[in-house]
Design a protein around this motif. Structure first.
Motif, PDB file in Angstrom:
ATOM      1  N   UNK A 183       3.902 -35.761  12.970  1.00 51.95           N
ATOM      2  CA  UNK A 183       5.247 -35.818  12.404  1.00 51.95           C
ATOM      3  C   UNK A 183       5.288 -36.815  11.244  1.00 51.95           C
ATOM      4  N   UNK A 184       6.220 -36.560  10.324  1.00 51.98           N
ATOM      5  CA  UNK A 184       6.240 -37.279   9.050  1.00 51.98           C
ATOM      6  C   UNK A 184       7.513 -38.097   8.906  1.00 51.98           C
ATOM      7  N   UNK A 185       7.344 -39.312   8.408  1.00 54.94           N
ATOM      8  CA  UNK A 185       8.467 -40.194   8.080  1.00 54.94           C
ATOM      9  C   UNK A 185       8.448 -40.428   6.576  1.00 54.94           C
ATOM     10  N   UNK A 186       9.566 -40.153   5.920  1.00 57.70           N
ATOM     11  CA  UNK A 186       9.694 -40.379   4.480  1.00 57.70           C
ATOM     12  C   UNK A 186      10.490 -41.656   4.222  1.00 57.70           C
ATOM     13  N   UNK A 187      10.060 -42.420   3.220  1.00 57.54           N
ATOM     14  CA  UNK A 187      10.794 -43.610   2.811  1.00 57.54           C
ATOM     15  C   UNK A 187      11.486 -43.380   1.488  1.00 57.54           C
ATOM     16  N   UNK A 188      12.663 -43.954   1.306  1.00 56.69           N
ATOM     17  CA  UNK A 188      13.465 -43.683   0.111  1.00 56.69           C
ATOM     18  C   UNK A 188      13.541 -44.896  -0.806  1.00 56.69           C
ATOM     19  N   UNK A 189      13.757 -44.620  -2.079  1.00 52.76           N
ATOM     20  CA  UNK A 189      13.854 -45.661  -3.098  1.00 52.76           C
ATOM     21  C   UNK A 189      15.201 -46.369  -3.014  1.00 52.76           C
ATOM     22  N   UNK A 248      15.330 -44.194   6.523  1.00 53.76           N
ATOM     23  CA  UNK A 248      14.141 -43.672   7.198  1.00 53.76           C
ATOM     24  C   UNK A 248      14.415 -42.203   7.496  1.00 53.76           C
ATOM     25  N   UNK A 249      13.668 -41.337   6.835  1.00 53.09           N
ATOM     26  CA  UNK A 249      13.925 -39.898   6.928  1.00 53.09           C
ATOM     27  C   UNK A 249      12.881 -39.273   7.850  1.00 53.09           C
ATOM     28  N   UNK A 250      13.330 -38.822   9.014  1.00 52.64           N
ATOM     29  CA  UNK A 250      12.437 -38.204   9.993  1.00 52.64           C
ATOM     30  C   UNK A 250      12.335 -36.713   9.667  1.00 52.64           C
ATOM     31  N   UNK A 251      11.205 -36.356   9.098  1.00 52.94           N
ATOM     32  CA  UNK A 251      11.025 -35.004   8.567  1.00 52.94           C
ATOM     33  C   UNK A 251      10.454 -34.037   9.598  1.00 52.94           C
ATOM     34  N   UNK A 252       9.829 -34.549  10.632  1.00 55.33           N
ATOM     35  CA  UNK A 252       9.114 -33.681  11.560  1.00 55.33           C
ATOM     36  C   UNK A 252       7.782 -33.276  10.964  1.00 55.33           C
ATOM     37  N   UNK A 253       7.239 -32.164  11.381  1.00 56.19           N
ATOM     38  CA  UNK A 253       5.973 -31.692  10.841  1.00 56.19           C
ATOM     39  C   UNK A 253       6.194 -30.995   9.498  1.00 56.19           C
ATOM     40  N   UNK A 254       5.108 -30.825   8.745  1.00 56.12           N
ATOM     41  CA  UNK A 254       5.198 -30.247   7.398  1.00 56.12           C
ATOM     42  C   UNK A 254       5.368 -28.734   7.486  1.00 56.12           C
TER      43      UNK A 254
END
Length: 249
Positions: A192-198, A203-209
């Motif tokens: 699972x993927x966590x995205x960080x923002x400028x 904290x954006x929990x994206x799940x799997x790609x």
């Protein structure tokens, strides 16, 4: 009578054309390379290789100067193969012109992200190109790119291990807003993927790609509909993982 005249004229023109071609061919055979023209097509903001570097590369592999050498003795295919082996060059075309110029037209690769501490060698950091291959940043300009971290996402052949992750990187890189706003990507052990923002520090929990476009549609909805009413600091966690759901906390 007119037919005879027309045939004579046509024959004369054909002979003149043949003589002209023979003259041009003979001239081209003895033509000497007067100059080397290099044109580079690069991705905006990523000037990875310069004209002088290309000329220097040709010089190291062709100790006899290409300039002042007869064009017929210059193997353009060998030069193309040589330049194609360069890790930063994507496409290259080498050809000769009738005015004695050896022309090198090339297109460089472009990078969509960079890694930090993922490699086992001394080059622990690397840039990721459009095909998911990793290239050490040594000697390259410092590029402002999305930063990737995580485990088991790089193969032994120095490429991204997951096709879905490469598709995700391309999706964000194509969009100017996501390219500016999303600054980091972390892959957890479960994939699972966590995205960080400028801006906003979300904290954006994206799940799997997977279902990438649908998830970014929800994230765009968050920035266009939720943020204007709630403000940038109202939420710190955004979950896009579940279908038809946008969870803000």
């Amino acid at each position: 009578m007119n037919q005879i005249v027309n045939r004579v004229v046509a024959l004369f023109l054909m002979i003149s054309l043949c003589l002209s071609l023979l003259f041009v061919q003979e001239k081209h055979t003895n033509l000497v390379c007067k100059d080397i023209a290099v044109s580079i097509k690069a991705y905006p903001g990523q000037s990875l290789i310069t004209v002088q570097e290309v000329l220097d590369l040709l010089q190291t592999t062709h100790p006899i100067a290409l300039q002042k050498t007869r064009l017929k003795k210059i193997d353009t295919y060998a030069i193309q193969d040589q330049l194609k082996r360069h890790p930063l060059i994507k496409n290259v075309l080498v050809y000769k012109t009738w005015n004695g110029v050896l022309t090198v037209s090339l297109e460089t690769k472009y990078f969509i992200a960079r890694t930090i501490g993922l490699m086992e060698s001394n080059d622990r950091d690397a840039y990721i190109d459009e095909k998911g291959a990793l290239i050490a940043p040594k000697g390259l300009p410092c590029l402002r790119l999305l930063v990737i971290a995580g485990k088991n996402i790089i193969t032994k052949k120095r490429k991204l291990a997951h096709k879905g992750l490469l598709e995700l990187l391309h999706y964000m890189h194509r969009d100017p807003f996501w390219r500016r706003q999303i600054t980091s990507l972390q892959v957890k052990d479960n994939g699972k993927i966590i995205l960080g923002s400028q801006i906003g520090g979300h904290q954006i929990e994206f799940g799997k790609a997977e279902t990438i476009e649908e998830k970014f549609q929800k994230l765009r909805l968050f920035y266009s509909q939720v943020i204007p009413y709630k403000g940038w600091n109202a939420y710190h966690r955004v979950n896009l993982e579940f279908k038809h759901q946008l969870i803000c906390q």
